[in-house]
Write an enzyme that holds these catalytic residues in place. Structure first.
Site, PDB file in Angstrom:
ATOM      1  N   GLU A 131      -2.404  73.625 -14.445  1.00 60.09           N
ATOM      2  CA  GLU A 131      -3.434  72.779 -15.037  1.00 60.09           C
ATOM      3  C   GLU A 131      -4.530  73.619 -15.699  1.00 60.09           C
ATOM      4  O   GLU A 131      -5.068  73.239 -16.741  1.00 60.09           O
ATOM      5  CB  GLU A 131      -4.045  71.867 -13.964  1.00 60.09           C
ATOM      6  CG  GLU A 131      -3.094  70.815 -13.424  1.00 60.09           C
ATOM      7  CD  GLU A 131      -2.783  69.729 -14.432  1.00 60.09           C
ATOM      8  OE1 GLU A 131      -2.164  70.059 -15.482  1.00 60.09           O
ATOM      9  OE2 GLU A 131      -3.139  68.577 -14.182  1.00 60.09           O
ATOM     10  N   THR A 183      -6.344  67.610 -23.399  1.00 64.73           N
ATOM     11  CA  THR A 183      -7.255  67.532 -22.260  1.00 64.73           C
ATOM     12  C   THR A 183      -8.491  68.394 -22.472  1.00 64.73           C
ATOM     13  O   THR A 183      -9.618  67.980 -22.174  1.00 64.73           O
ATOM     14  CB  THR A 183      -6.528  67.962 -20.971  1.00 64.73           C
ATOM     15  OG1 THR A 183      -5.389  67.125 -20.785  1.00 64.73           O
ATOM     16  CG2 THR A 183      -7.435  67.835 -19.770  1.00 64.73           C
TER      17      THR A 183
END
Length: 310
Positions: A131, A183
């Protein structure tokens, strides 16, 4: 230490934030999911083979699954090699945990080959490196439900503290407009400071949502699906968002909002008939906008990453 030579897993999509729970709440869904195969190799290190058309990097340090596995290898006491094959059905940049599925699926599969030497919390810790590669931030609101299944609360990142939450039966409708919202970009536009009155309202909604889930109180869940901090900023990146949200509620949805950083939108319903009606609302809106889209009607996935062949 080693039990099998090769296994296959299904790594599910996830919905992060759950409207008011930015970076701390998320849940796994039964569809869509990525397919992944992993086998041990005689040569230490990691080899990645991509079996889809997304042209993701094959170099381990540039691939989210590779970054997660590299973090795992650092804590193994003996040299091990993995060959990882990935067929993604969760489109990168879709807002339903594509990078988390790759990262979590890889470490769960590898850990199974290694006879479960690491705990679920360890696996979350490793997968968070994927991530970080994808978004620049180590967040676990997609990773944790992907590994634990169901709904999870990330009480703390430092130290890592994950709470698995019970939830009543819920149907999930997701629409993915065929645009990409990165993101990292979606994080960059967020406010760095918030008003205390807004923070207090947000805390109340988070507490209400968790309480509603634990008590199977659908009305409380619906009242608590409100975001006064993140959604007002990020929703401008998603065409049709406000109309979809309003008409979904009119169709009977409990509520919903942006899935992760978007562009996908999710809605929760008590029953499948309502979830299907919400899907029709979503399809109609994006057809009118002339924007290609995919929809899913699914449920919360209680088990997370599934071992298909072990």
């Amino acid at each position: 230490m080693v039990t099998e030579k090769i296994i296959k897993v299904h790594a599910p999509a996830t919905v992060a934030n759950m409207v008011c729970g930015f970076d701390i709440l998320g849940f796994a869904v039964k569809e869509p999911y990525d397919e992944m195969w992993i086998r041990l190799t005689e040569q230490p290190g990691i080899t990645i083979i991509n079996k889809d058309d997304y042209q993701l990097p094959a170099e381990p340090e540039k691939n989210v699954a590779g970054a997660a596995l590299l973090a795992m290898l650092e804590e193994l006491t003996q040299p091990v090699g993995f060959e990882l094959t990935i067929r993604k059905h969760i489109k990168p940049g879709s807002g339903v945990g594509s990078s988390a599925a790759s990262s979590a699926g890889a470490v769960v599969a590898a850990n199974t080959l290694l006879n479960g030497v690491f705990s679920k919390e360890d696996l979350v810790r490793f997968a968070m490196n994927g991530e970080k590669l994808a978004s620049g931030v180590k967040h676990a609101d997609n990773i944790a439900p992907c590994i634990y299944g169901g709904v999870t609360l990330i009480r703390s990142i430092h130290p890592l503290d994950i709470v698995a939450l019970t939830a009543p039966p819920l149907f999930v409708t997701i629409v993915h407009p065929q645009i990409e919202v990165r993101t990292a970009d979606a994080r960059s536009i967020l406010k760095k400071q918030v008003y205390l009155k807004d923070a207090i309202k947000q805390w109340g909604n988070i507490a209400g949502l968790v309480s509603g889930l634990l008590q199977s109180d659908y009305a409380l869940i619906g009242r608590s699906l409100e975001d006064v901090l993140i959604e007002p900023v990020r929703s401008i990146l998603i065409p049709g968002f406000n109309t979809v949200k309003q008409k979904s509620r009119e169709a009977g949805a409990l509520g919903g909002g942006i899935s992760g950083s978007g562009p996908s939108i999710f809605m929760l319903s008590k029953d499948e008939a309502t979830a299907i009606a919400v899907e029709k609302v979503m399809q109609d809106e994006y057809q009118q906008l002339g924007l290609d889209h995919h929809t899913y009607v699914t449920t919360i996935h209680s088990s997370g990453v599934e071992i298909i062949k072990a």
